[in-house]
Design an enzyme around this catalytic site. Structure first.
Site, PDB file in Angstrom:
ATOM      1  N   TRP A 151      24.397  65.876  32.347  1.00  0.00           N
ATOM      2  CA  TRP A 151      25.119  65.681  31.078  1.00  0.00           C
ATOM      3  C   TRP A 151      24.079  65.798  29.959  1.00  0.00           C
ATOM      4  O   TRP A 151      23.068  65.091  29.977  1.00  0.00           O
ATOM      5  CB  TRP A 151      25.758  64.282  31.094  1.00  0.00           C
ATOM      6  CG  TRP A 151      26.525  63.941  29.858  1.00  0.00           C
ATOM      7  CD1 TRP A 151      27.506  64.692  29.267  1.00  0.00           C
ATOM      8  CD2 TRP A 151      26.392  62.745  29.075  1.00  0.00           C
ATOM      9  NE1 TRP A 151      27.986  64.036  28.171  1.00  0.00           N
ATOM     10  CE2 TRP A 151      27.319  62.838  28.028  1.00  0.00           C
ATOM     11  CE3 TRP A 151      25.591  61.611  29.153  1.00  0.00           C
ATOM     12  CZ2 TRP A 151      27.472  61.849  27.063  1.00  0.00           C
ATOM     13  CZ3 TRP A 151      25.736  60.623  28.204  1.00  0.00           C
ATOM     14  CH2 TRP A 151      26.673  60.739  27.175  1.00  0.00           C
ATOM     15  N   ASP A 232      23.821  56.251  36.490  1.00  0.00           N
ATOM     16  CA  ASP A 232      24.830  56.452  35.452  1.00  0.00           C
ATOM     17  C   ASP A 232      26.175  56.496  36.168  1.00  0.00           C
ATOM     18  O   ASP A 232      26.449  57.406  36.951  1.00  0.00           O
ATOM     19  CB  ASP A 232      24.567  57.766  34.705  1.00  0.00           C
ATOM     20  CG  ASP A 232      25.559  57.974  33.566  1.00  0.00           C
ATOM     21  OD1 ASP A 232      26.491  57.148  33.429  1.00  0.00           O
ATOM     22  OD2 ASP A 232      25.411  58.958  32.816  1.00  0.00           O
ATOM     23  N   LYS A 268      36.702  56.602  30.982  1.00  0.00           N
ATOM     24  CA  LYS A 268      37.539  57.475  31.793  1.00  0.00           C
ATOM     25  C   LYS A 268      38.453  56.684  32.725  1.00  0.00           C
ATOM     26  O   LYS A 268      39.660  56.903  32.750  1.00  0.00           O
ATOM     27  CB  LYS A 268      36.661  58.423  32.623  1.00  0.00           C
ATOM     28  CG  LYS A 268      36.288  59.693  31.935  1.00  0.00           C
ATOM     29  CD  LYS A 268      35.383  59.583  30.737  1.00  0.00           C
ATOM     30  CE  LYS A 268      33.973  59.210  31.081  1.00  0.00           C
ATOM     31  NZ  LYS A 268      33.037  59.351  29.931  1.00  0.00           N
TER      32      LYS A 268
HETATM   33  N1  PLA Z   1      27.513  59.622  31.410  1.00  0.00           N
HETATM   34  C1  PLA Z   1      28.107  60.744  31.836  1.00  0.00           C
HETATM   35  C2  PLA Z   1      27.637  61.365  33.100  1.00  0.00           C
HETATM   36  C3  PLA Z   1      29.168  61.302  31.103  1.00  0.00           C
HETATM   37  O1  PLA Z   1      29.747  62.396  31.547  1.00  0.00           O
HETATM   38  C4  PLA Z   1      29.596  60.680  29.908  1.00  0.00           C
HETATM   39  C5  PLA Z   1      30.717  61.258  29.095  1.00  0.00           C
HETATM   40  C6  PLA Z   1      28.946  59.501  29.529  1.00  0.00           C
HETATM   41  C7  PLA Z   1      27.906  58.997  30.308  1.00  0.00           C
HETATM   42  C8  PLA Z   1      29.292  58.728  28.304  1.00  0.00           C
HETATM   43  O2  PLA Z   1      30.583  58.411  28.148  1.00  0.00           O
HETATM   44  P1  PLA Z   1      31.069  57.311  27.106  1.00  0.00           P
HETATM   45  O3  PLA Z   1      29.947  57.046  26.163  1.00  0.00           O
HETATM   46  O4  PLA Z   1      32.220  57.934  26.430  1.00  0.00           O
HETATM   47  O5  PLA Z   1      31.414  56.142  27.934  1.00  0.00           O
HETATM   48  N2  PLA Z   1      30.859  62.648  29.122  1.00  0.00           N
HETATM   49  C9  PLA Z   1      32.017  63.306  28.474  1.00  0.00           C
HETATM   50  C10 PLA Z   1      32.134  62.986  27.006  1.00  0.00           C
HETATM   51  C11 PLA Z   1      33.300  62.886  29.123  1.00  0.00           C
HETATM   52  C12 PLA Z   1      30.928  63.257  26.155  1.00  0.00           C
HETATM   53  O6  PLA Z   1      30.228  64.249  26.315  1.00  0.00           O
HETATM   54  O7  PLA Z   1      30.702  62.401  25.285  1.00  0.00           O
HETATM   55  C13 PLA Z   1      31.857  64.815  28.695  1.00  0.00           C
HETATM   56  O8  PLA Z   1      32.752  65.562  28.298  1.00  0.00           O
HETATM   57  O9  PLA Z   1      30.851  65.234  29.318  1.00  0.00           O
END
Ligand code: PLA
Length: 422
Positions: A151, A232, A268
Site C-alpha cells: 500500500w 498492518d 472496512k
Molecule cells: N493499511 C492498508 C494495507 C490499507 O489498504 C489501508 C487502506 C490502510 C492501512 C488505511 O486505512 P484507514 O486509514 O482508512 O483505516 N487502503 C485503502 C484506502 C482502502 C486508502 O488508500 O486510503 C485503499 O484503497 O488502498
C-alpha cells in the site's frame, strides 16, 4: 477601514508590495495515486462510470453499505444520551480492549499477562503513523522493510516520520503469486533487529497472502534475526469472511513470543471509513514495560492530535460488547467477503464468455478487497478514457466496487484493452 468606490465598498489595497510571494516556491503536487482516482471518477459524467480505485465496499447496487449492526449500535448510543466530553489521550478504553481482543483472541497469553498496550488511533493510517513515530523515537536509525509492492502510503508514512524505509521482495509477476523464496532471502539479509512490516491478511495491492506454512517460516526467521514485526491488519474478516481465520498469522506470531506491533483499522470490516476508527497495540515483555510504553505513546499522541474522536469507538465497542450485535457483525462481514469472492468468479466467467483466452485464474486465487490484474498503465488509461472505468495505474482493481450490474461491462472492457495491446 473600508472606503466607497462607485457603488461598492472595497477594502484598502495594501501599500507595500513584494516582488515574490511567500509561497511562490510551492509547486502544485500530484494527486494521491489512490484517492486521486476518486477525484477523476467524480468528474466523469458518464452514467456507466465505475470506480474500482479506492477500497470501499459497495452493495449489489453499487451503493455504500451501512452495516445493520452499526445502525443498531448507533440507535443504542443515541438512546443512552451520551455526552461529548474529551476522551483520554489513549481513547475509549472499552474500544481499545475489544479491538485488541478481536485481533489477538480471548486466550492470548500476552493479553492475560497484561503486557499489551493498546491506544485508539485515527483509523489504520493513524495507527501506522503512531507506530512510525514511536519507532523513529525509540529505534532511531532502524530501517523498516515493507513488501514490494505495498500500500503506497506505507513508504510515505515511514519517510515522513524519519524512519528509513526499504522493501523486500513479495510478488511474482510471472504467476501473479507470492515469491516466497525472494521474500525469505530479503528478510534474511536485512540487518538484525530491522522492522519488518507484514500485511496480516488480504495483502494490498496484490491479494496474495503467504500460506500458514510460509507464515511459520517467516516467524522463525524473524525470531532468529531479532526483527521487530509490525502487522498492518486493515482487513480482519474481509479475506476469508472469518475474523478468526484472518487473525491466524498474527495470533501465531504472538503465541510464538514475538513482541509485535499491531495496526488495526475498522474502516472496512465495520464499514466505518469516514469515522476514522483504528487501534495501535504494542506488546512489551513485562507489565511494567507496557506501562512505560503507554506513557510514551501518550507523550507522542498529545501534540499530534491530543485525543481521538469518540463516535467510531463507541460504535465498535457497543457492537463487540453485545453478543447479538457481534453475531450480526460476523454474518455481515461474511456477507461482504462472500460477495467479493462471488464477483471474482463472475468477472472471470464473463471474461471467458467474451472470448478472452488469457489466464485469469489469479483473479479467483487472490483474496480480499483487491485484485492485482496485471493490466498495464496504458491499459488502465484506456479503461478510463474509453470505458469510464477507473482504477489505480498499477492495475489494481477494488473488487468491492464490482456489482452484478457492471461486471459484464467491466469484463468486456478488460478483454478489449488486453486483446488489442501489443
Ligand atoms: N493499511 C492498508 C494495507 C490499507 O489498504 C489501508 C487502506 C490502510 C492501512 C488505511 O486505512 P484507514 O486509514 O482508512 O483505516 N487502503 C485503502 C484506502 C482502502 C486508502 O488508500 O486510503 C485503499 O484503497 O488502498
Amino acid at each position: 477601514m473600508f472606503f466607497r468606490s462607485s457603488s461598492k465598498l472595497v477594502a484598502p489595497v495594501l501599500r507595500r508590495t513584494y516582488s515574490t510571494s511567500r509561497w511562490s516556491k510551492v509547486v502544485k503536487g500530484p494527486e494521491d495515486p489512490i484517492l486521486g482516482v476518486s477525484v477523476a471518477f467524480n468528474k466523469d459524467t458518464s452514467p456507466s462510470k465505475i470506480n474500482l480505485g479506492v477500497g470501499a465496499y459497495r452493495d449489489d447496487n453499487g451503493k455504500p453499505y451501512v452495516l445493520e449492526c452499526v445502525k443498531k449500535a448507533d440507535k443504542k448510543i443515541y438512546e443512552a444520551g451520551v455526552d461529548h466530553e474529551y476522551a483520554p489521550i489513549v481513547g475509549v478504553s472499552s474500544f481499545n480492549n475489544a479491538a485488541v481482543q478481536l485481533a489477538l483472541g480471548e486466550d492470548c497469553k500476552a493479553l492475560k499477562e497484561k503486557r499489551v498496550v493498546t491506544v485508539q488511533a485515527i483509523s489504520g493510517t493513524g495507527a501506522l503513523r503512531v507506530a512510525a513515530a514511536f519507532i523513529a523515537r525509540f529505534l532511531p536509525g532502524v530501517t523498516a522493510y515493507v513488501p514490494n509492492p505495498t500500500w503506497g502510503n506505507h513508504n510515505v508514512i515511514f519517510a515522513d516520520c524519519g524512519v528509513p524505509v526499504k522493501s523486500y521482495t513479495y510478488y511474482n509477476p510471472q504467476n501473479c503469486g507470492l515469491n516466497f523464496d525472494g521474500m525469505f532471502k530479503d528478510i534474511q539479509s536485512a540487518p538484525n533487529g530491522s522492522v519488518i512490516l507484514l500485511h496480516a491478511c488480504a495483502h494490498n495491492p496484490t491479494g496474495v497472502d503467504p500460506s500458514m506454512e510460509q507464515w511459520k517460516k517467516i516467524s522463525q526467521l524473524c525470531k532468529e534475526k531479532n526483527h521487530f514485526v509490525l502487522f498492518d491488519f486493515a482487513y480482519q474478516g474481509f479475506a476469508s469472511g472469518s475474523p478468526e481465520q484472518d487473525a491466524e498469522p498474527v495470533r501465531y506470531f504472538v503465541n510464538e513470543g514475538h513482541e509485535i506491533a499491531l495496526c488495526q483499522s475498522f474502516a472496512k470490516n465495520f464499514g466505518l471509513y469516514g469515522e476514522r476508527i483504528g487501534a495501535f497495540s504494542l506488546i512489551g515483555s513485562t507489565p511494567d514495560e507496557a506501562i512505560n510504553i503507554e506513557s510514551q505513546l501518550k507523550i507522542l499522541i498529545r501534540p499530534m492530535y491530543s485525543n481521538p474522536p469518540v463516535y467510531g469507538a463507541r460504535l465498535v465497542s457497543t457492537i463487540l460488547s453485545n453478543k447479538d450485535l457481534t453475531a450480526e457483525w460476523r454474518s455481515e462481514v461474511k456477507l461482504m467477503a462472500d460477495r467479493i469472492i462471488n464477483m471474482r468468479e463472475q468477472l472471470v466467467k464473463y471474461l471467458k464468455q467474451h472470448g478472452s483466452t488469457r489466464d485469469w485464474s489469479h483473479i479467483t486465487n487472490q483474496i480480499g478487497m483487491f485484485c492485482y490484474t496485471g493490466l498495464t498503465g496504458e491499459q488502465v488509461d484506456r479503461l478510463a478514457s474509453e470505458f469510464h472505468i477507473y482504477l489505480t495505474r498499477n492495475g489494481r482493481i477494488s473488487i468491492a466496487g464490482i456489482t452484478p450490474r457492471n461486471v459484464e461491462y467491466l469484463a468486456k472492457a478488460m478483454h478489449k484493452v488486453t486483446s488489442e495491446s501489443k
